[in-house]
Enzyme design. Sequence first.
Site, PDB file in Angstrom:
ATOM      1  N   CYS A  43      -2.259  -0.316   7.440  1.00  0.00           N
ATOM      2  CA  CYS A  43      -1.500   0.934   7.374  1.00  0.00           C
ATOM      3  C   CYS A  43      -1.636   1.735   8.672  1.00  0.00           C
ATOM      4  O   CYS A  43      -0.668   2.374   9.108  1.00  0.00           O
ATOM      5  CB  CYS A  43      -1.936   1.748   6.165  1.00  0.00           C
ATOM      6  SG  CYS A  43      -1.485   0.932   4.608  1.00  0.00           S
ATOM      7  N   GLU A  80       0.962   3.878   1.788  1.00  0.00           N
ATOM      8  CA  GLU A  80       1.478   4.328   3.086  1.00  0.00           C
ATOM      9  C   GLU A  80       2.681   3.491   3.526  1.00  0.00           C
ATOM     10  O   GLU A  80       3.674   4.022   4.032  1.00  0.00           O
ATOM     11  CB  GLU A  80       0.403   4.215   4.174  1.00  0.00           C
ATOM     12  CG  GLU A  80      -0.863   5.022   3.938  1.00  0.00           C
ATOM     13  CD  GLU A  80      -1.964   4.207   3.249  1.00  0.00           C
ATOM     14  OE1 GLU A  80      -1.676   3.508   2.254  1.00  0.00           O
ATOM     15  OE2 GLU A  80      -3.110   4.275   3.716  1.00  0.00           O
ATOM     16  N   HIS A  93       0.842  -1.192   0.000  1.00  0.00           N
ATOM     17  CA  HIS A  93       0.000   0.000   0.000  1.00  0.00           C
ATOM     18  C   HIS A  93       0.881   1.248   0.000  1.00  0.00           C
ATOM     19  O   HIS A  93       2.007   1.217   0.516  1.00  0.00           O
ATOM     20  CB  HIS A  93      -0.910   0.016   1.240  1.00  0.00           C
ATOM     21  CG  HIS A  93      -2.094  -0.890   1.124  1.00  0.00           C
ATOM     22  ND1 HIS A  93      -3.113  -0.935   2.053  1.00  0.00           N
ATOM     23  CD2 HIS A  93      -2.420  -1.797   0.157  1.00  0.00           C
ATOM     24  CE1 HIS A  93      -4.024  -1.830   1.665  1.00  0.00           C
ATOM     25  NE2 HIS A  93      -3.616  -2.368   0.527  1.00  0.00           N
ATOM     26  N   CYS A 137      -6.125   1.889   5.846  1.00  0.00           N
ATOM     27  CA  CYS A 137      -6.731   0.618   6.255  1.00  0.00           C
ATOM     28  C   CYS A 137      -6.125   0.178   7.593  1.00  0.00           C
ATOM     29  O   CYS A 137      -5.233   0.846   8.138  1.00  0.00           O
ATOM     30  CB  CYS A 137      -6.480  -0.448   5.183  1.00  0.00           C
ATOM     31  SG  CYS A 137      -4.768  -1.011   5.108  1.00  0.00           S
TER      32      CYS A 137
HETATM   33 ZN   LIG Z   1      -3.467   0.269   3.660  1.00  0.00          ZN
END
Ligand SMILES: [Zn+2]
Length: 175
Positions: free
Chosen positions: A112, A81, A79, A109
């Site tokens: 993260c 991040e 992801h 999410c």
């Molecule tokens: Zn994430």
Amino acid sequence: MSGLKPEASPHTRENSATESSQFPPEDRPDEIWMEEALRCAQRALEAGEVPVGAVVVRNGQVVGRGWNRNITDSDPTAHAEVIALREAGATVGNHRLEHCELFVTIEPCAMCAGALTHARVKRLVYGSDDPKAGAVKSVLQVLNHPQLNHKIEVRSGVLAGRSAELLQSFFRSRR
Ligand SMILES: [Zn+2]
């Protein structure tokens, strides 16, 4: 690392109100850094990835940037991040990013949000809420959970329309 400089992009929109040269680096408004995160999201879009982008800022400088690379890297953890935090850790030379702020185009999410907590990031700024997977407030409240010691200052809704627009155009194009 040359990739750490703000990049000129054909997708940059005219917006004289937030022209970065008007502000000394440490006083730049959140919108300037969110523009950087949106440019990262655009890179994901161009690669056929879900368009989410993130930058880590420390003392008015970008020390890490990332965009979703799940498909490209066959990596479920790739992801925006996580990638931005990894790069920031390497740049700063520390796994703790206490003086850093993370700007991301959508609500993080659970994975993260967990990574932000582990990194001891000082502040999170994000764009649109994620009603499907957001772990700041929308679905779960992982960040700033009462039983976690580390508290992160949060600001949401920064240039939210722009990030939502990017995501919508991505999902429309896949129909
Ligand atoms: Zn994430």
